[in-house]
Motif scaffolding. Structure first.
Motif, PDB file in Angstrom:
ATOM      1  N   GLU A  11      55.308 -13.716  61.134  1.00 14.73           N
ATOM      2  CA  GLU A  11      53.578 -14.102  61.258  1.00 14.73           C
ATOM      3  C   GLU A  11      53.809 -12.533  60.424  1.00 14.73           C
ATOM      4  OE1 GLU A  11      49.764 -14.186  61.511  1.00 14.73           O
ATOM      5  OE2 GLU A  11      51.386 -15.577  62.214  1.00 14.73           O
ATOM      6  N   ARG A  12      53.880 -10.865  60.447  1.00 11.69           N
ATOM      7  CA  ARG A  12      53.777 -10.275  60.133  1.00 11.69           C
ATOM      8  C   ARG A  12      53.917 -10.799  58.289  1.00 11.69           C
ATOM      9  NH1 ARG A  12      54.605  -5.316  64.005  1.00 11.69           N
ATOM     10  NH2 ARG A  12      52.397  -6.031  65.516  1.00 11.69           N
ATOM     11  N   LEU A  13      55.057 -11.067  58.111  1.00 16.52           N
ATOM     12  CA  LEU A  13      55.687 -11.869  56.381  1.00 16.52           C
ATOM     13  C   LEU A  13      54.045 -12.656  55.952  1.00 16.52           C
ATOM     14  CD1 LEU A  13      59.382 -12.256  56.353  1.00 16.52           C
ATOM     15  CD2 LEU A  13      58.549 -10.617  55.423  1.00 16.52           C
ATOM     16  N   VAL A  14      53.970 -12.923  56.787  1.00 21.48           N
ATOM     17  CA  VAL A  14      53.139 -13.937  56.082  1.00 21.48           C
ATOM     18  C   VAL A  14      51.462 -12.970  56.136  1.00 21.48           C
ATOM     19  CG1 VAL A  14      51.871 -15.790  56.439  1.00 21.48           C
ATOM     20  CG2 VAL A  14      53.630 -15.834  56.579  1.00 21.48           C
ATOM     21  N   TYR A  15      51.732 -12.506  57.076  1.00 16.10           N
ATOM     22  CA  TYR A  15      49.454 -11.977  57.586  1.00 16.10           C
ATOM     23  C   TYR A  15      49.092 -10.353  56.581  1.00 16.10           C
ATOM     24  CZ  TYR A  15      45.263 -10.398  59.441  1.00 16.10           C
ATOM     25  OH  TYR A  15      43.738  -9.747  59.437  1.00 16.10           O
ATOM     26  N   PRO A  70      52.905 -23.115  55.173  1.00 17.07           N
ATOM     27  CA  PRO A  70      51.380 -23.394  54.303  1.00 17.07           C
ATOM     28  C   PRO A  70      50.691 -22.218  53.863  1.00 17.07           C
ATOM     29  CG  PRO A  70      51.673 -24.962  55.788  1.00 17.07           C
ATOM     30  CD  PRO A  70      52.614 -24.316  56.020  1.00 17.07           C
ATOM     31  N   ARG A  71      50.123 -21.204  55.548  1.00 19.64           N
ATOM     32  CA  ARG A  71      49.676 -19.577  55.357  1.00 19.64           C
ATOM     33  C   ARG A  71      50.988 -19.251  53.865  1.00 19.64           C
ATOM     34  NH1 ARG A  71      49.612 -17.315  60.724  1.00 19.64           N
ATOM     35  NH2 ARG A  71      48.819 -15.689  58.857  1.00 19.64           N
ATOM     36  N   PHE A  72      52.260 -19.248  54.072  1.00 18.99           N
ATOM     37  CA  PHE A  72      52.663 -17.951  52.956  1.00 18.99           C
ATOM     38  C   PHE A  72      52.385 -18.569  51.451  1.00 18.99           C
ATOM     39  CE2 PHE A  72      56.753 -17.927  50.149  1.00 18.99           C
ATOM     40  CZ  PHE A  72      56.137 -16.677  50.157  1.00 18.99           C
ATOM     41  N   LYS A 131      51.157 -17.677  45.787  1.00 20.95           N
ATOM     42  CA  LYS A 131      50.688 -18.253  44.522  1.00 20.95           C
ATOM     43  C   LYS A 131      49.440 -17.478  44.295  1.00 20.95           C
ATOM     44  CE  LYS A 131      48.147 -21.924  42.237  1.00 20.95           C
ATOM     45  NZ  LYS A 131      47.963 -23.545  42.781  1.00 20.95           N
ATOM     46  N   ASP A 132      48.625 -16.929  44.859  1.00 21.40           N
ATOM     47  CA  ASP A 132      47.633 -15.828  44.573  1.00 21.40           C
ATOM     48  C   ASP A 132      49.001 -14.355  43.965  1.00 21.40           C
ATOM     49  OD1 ASP A 132      45.794 -16.945  45.276  1.00 21.40           O
ATOM     50  OD2 ASP A 132      45.322 -16.624  47.346  1.00 21.40           O
ATOM     51  N   PHE A 133      49.762 -13.953  44.850  1.00 23.02           N
ATOM     52  CA  PHE A 133      50.119 -12.525  45.129  1.00 23.02           C
ATOM     53  C   PHE A 133      51.141 -12.686  43.537  1.00 23.02           C
ATOM     54  CE2 PHE A 133      53.700  -9.449  45.507  1.00 23.02           C
ATOM     55  CZ  PHE A 133      52.974  -8.988  46.005  1.00 23.02           C
ATOM     56  N   LEU A 151      59.684 -13.713  46.368  1.00 23.81           N
ATOM     57  CA  LEU A 151      58.669 -14.787  47.476  1.00 23.81           C
ATOM     58  C   LEU A 151      60.084 -15.885  47.990  1.00 23.81           C
ATOM     59  CD1 LEU A 151      55.462 -14.644  45.051  1.00 23.81           C
ATOM     60  CD2 LEU A 151      55.699 -13.579  47.108  1.00 23.81           C
ATOM     61  N   ASP A 152      60.860 -15.977  46.816  1.00 22.51           N
ATOM     62  CA  ASP A 152      61.969 -16.953  47.119  1.00 22.51           C
ATOM     63  C   ASP A 152      62.061 -16.527  49.197  1.00 22.51           C
ATOM     64  OD1 ASP A 152      60.876 -19.112  44.958  1.00 22.51           O
ATOM     65  OD2 ASP A 152      63.240 -18.130  43.849  1.00 22.51           O
ATOM     66  N   ARG A 153      63.011 -15.582  49.029  1.00 19.28           N
ATOM     67  CA  ARG A 153      63.461 -14.941  50.189  1.00 19.28           C
ATOM     68  C   ARG A 153      62.753 -15.534  51.616  1.00 19.28           C
ATOM     69  NH1 ARG A 153      68.392 -14.966  52.359  1.00 19.28           N
ATOM     70  NH2 ARG A 153      68.878 -13.238  53.729  1.00 19.28           N
ATOM     71  N   VAL A 154      61.572 -14.528  51.547  1.00 18.90           N
ATOM     72  CA  VAL A 154      60.708 -15.107  52.476  1.00 18.90           C
ATOM     73  C   VAL A 154      60.371 -16.514  52.458  1.00 18.90           C
ATOM     74  CG1 VAL A 154      58.323 -14.853  53.488  1.00 18.90           C
ATOM     75  CG2 VAL A 154      59.519 -12.988  52.146  1.00 18.90           C
ATOM     76  N   ARG A 155      60.405 -17.434  51.553  1.00 18.34           N
ATOM     77  CA  ARG A 155      60.241 -18.642  51.849  1.00 18.34           C
ATOM     78  C   ARG A 155      61.234 -19.703  52.019  1.00 18.34           C
ATOM     79  NH1 ARG A 155      59.343 -19.467  46.757  1.00 18.34           N
ATOM     80  NH2 ARG A 155      57.575 -20.200  47.279  1.00 18.34           N
ATOM     81  N   GLU A 156      62.602 -19.140  51.714  1.00 20.60           N
ATOM     82  CA  GLU A 156      63.788 -19.883  52.418  1.00 20.60           C
ATOM     83  C   GLU A 156      63.696 -19.145  54.373  1.00 20.60           C
ATOM     84  OE1 GLU A 156      68.708 -18.281  52.124  1.00 20.60           O
ATOM     85  OE2 GLU A 156      67.412 -17.051  51.331  1.00 20.60           O
TER      86      GLU A 156
END
Length: 292
Positions: free
Chosen positions: A183-187, A211-213, A218-220, A140-145
């Motif tokens: 988009e696909r990482l988030v979706y 914001p979507r991520f 948080k839920d994941f 999650l930290d890596r995707v956020r970055e």
């Protein structure tokens, strides 16, 4: 573990090939022997000499398993004769050196052991989180970055098809651009959260990625912790969002998200670098060191 204690353990390790006793170890540490014994014993439950002797036997066990003759292993462990080595080894391991093919580590409450070929295994601090928690947090930290780096680029650049024909997930088709990877990482994270929690799937490409991520992340993380705490990796659920509905285990879903997420995010990292973004190496080891 305190830096000073680590220095003392390194001192013991560096002495394994030297003919030294407790007094010589203390002299190298610039302590009196009594003071060195108290320091190491208080932290490890063993005196420096006992710790060194055990590490030498553990190293000898590893050498014997690797095919080193008992006579050579005895000499490397500092024993004056093969007979003396054989007696000490048999007392410690319950088998003579010539017939030993078991575990290298001897019982030790402190968890400090010889680590082949010439190092130490030192236990980490307790309650630092298990592997599931660590892998989820790193992902999650890596995707956020990466999403933050992408948000600083122009939309036209993100839409450039720099990887024509690239398929990252076998059933999702090509992902030639950074924009589609983001988009696909988030979706996909949104989809799996919805499937596990029994929610409706949000429409793709609605709203900014970050914001979507953050909502899905948080839920994941909450879901992964719940599964971990309950030991529910093999529990199954029916994903009604699939057509037709399919049954998955929670462990399989977590593994799927992390495995294919890693493939996609690191492909995205390469594209972002090509577009001029500044991103880290993404190595979990480097990430862990920064979060201690």
């Amino acid at each position: 573990m305190a830096d000073r204690l680590r220095d003392l353990l390194d001192l013991v390790l560096s002495s394994l090939d030297d003919d030294v006793d407790g007094a010589a170890l203390a002299q190298r540490a610039h302590f009196s022997r009594d003071h060195l014994d108290r320091l190491v014993a208080a932290a490890t439950g063993e005196s420096p000499v006992a710790l060194r002797r055990r590490l030498l036997l553990e190293r000898a066990a590893w050498q014997l398993r690797a095919g080193v003759p008992p006579a050579e292993a005895a000499a490397l462990a500092g024993y004056g004769s093969v007979a003396a080595f054989s007696r000490a080894f048999s007392r410690a391991y319950g088998a003579p050196p010539s017939a030993y093919d078991g575990d290298v580590q001897l019982a030790a409450r402190n968890g400090i052991h010889f680590h082949p070929p010439a190092g130490l295994l030192i236990p980490g601090a307790p309650a630092s989180g298990d592997l599931t928690e660590r892998m989820v947090a790193h992902h999650l930290d890596r995707v956020r970055e990466l999403l933050r780096a992408a948000s600083a680029l122009e939309e036209a650049e993100l839409a450039r098809e720099l990887r024509p024909g690239l398929v990252l997930v076998w059933f999702e088709g090509e992902e030639p651009s950074a924009a589609l990877m983001c988009e696909r990482l988030v979706y996909t994270l949104e989809v799996w959260v919805a499937a596990i929690d029994g929610r409706e799937v949000p429409a793709p490409r609605e709203g900014a990625w970050l914001p979507r991520f953050e909502r899905a992340a948080k839920d994941f993380a909450r879901i992964a912790k719940r599964i971990r705490d309950r030991g529910a990796y093999d529990d199954a659920f029916v994903d009604a969002l699939c057509e037709p509905p399919q049954s998955f285990t929670y462990g399989g879903v977590l593994s799927h998200v992390l495995a294919f997420g890693a493939v996609r995010r690191e492909a995205l990292a390469g594209v972002l670098v090509q577009l001029g973004a500044d991103v880290s190496c993404g190595d979990p080891i480097v990430w862990e060191a920064a979060h201690r």
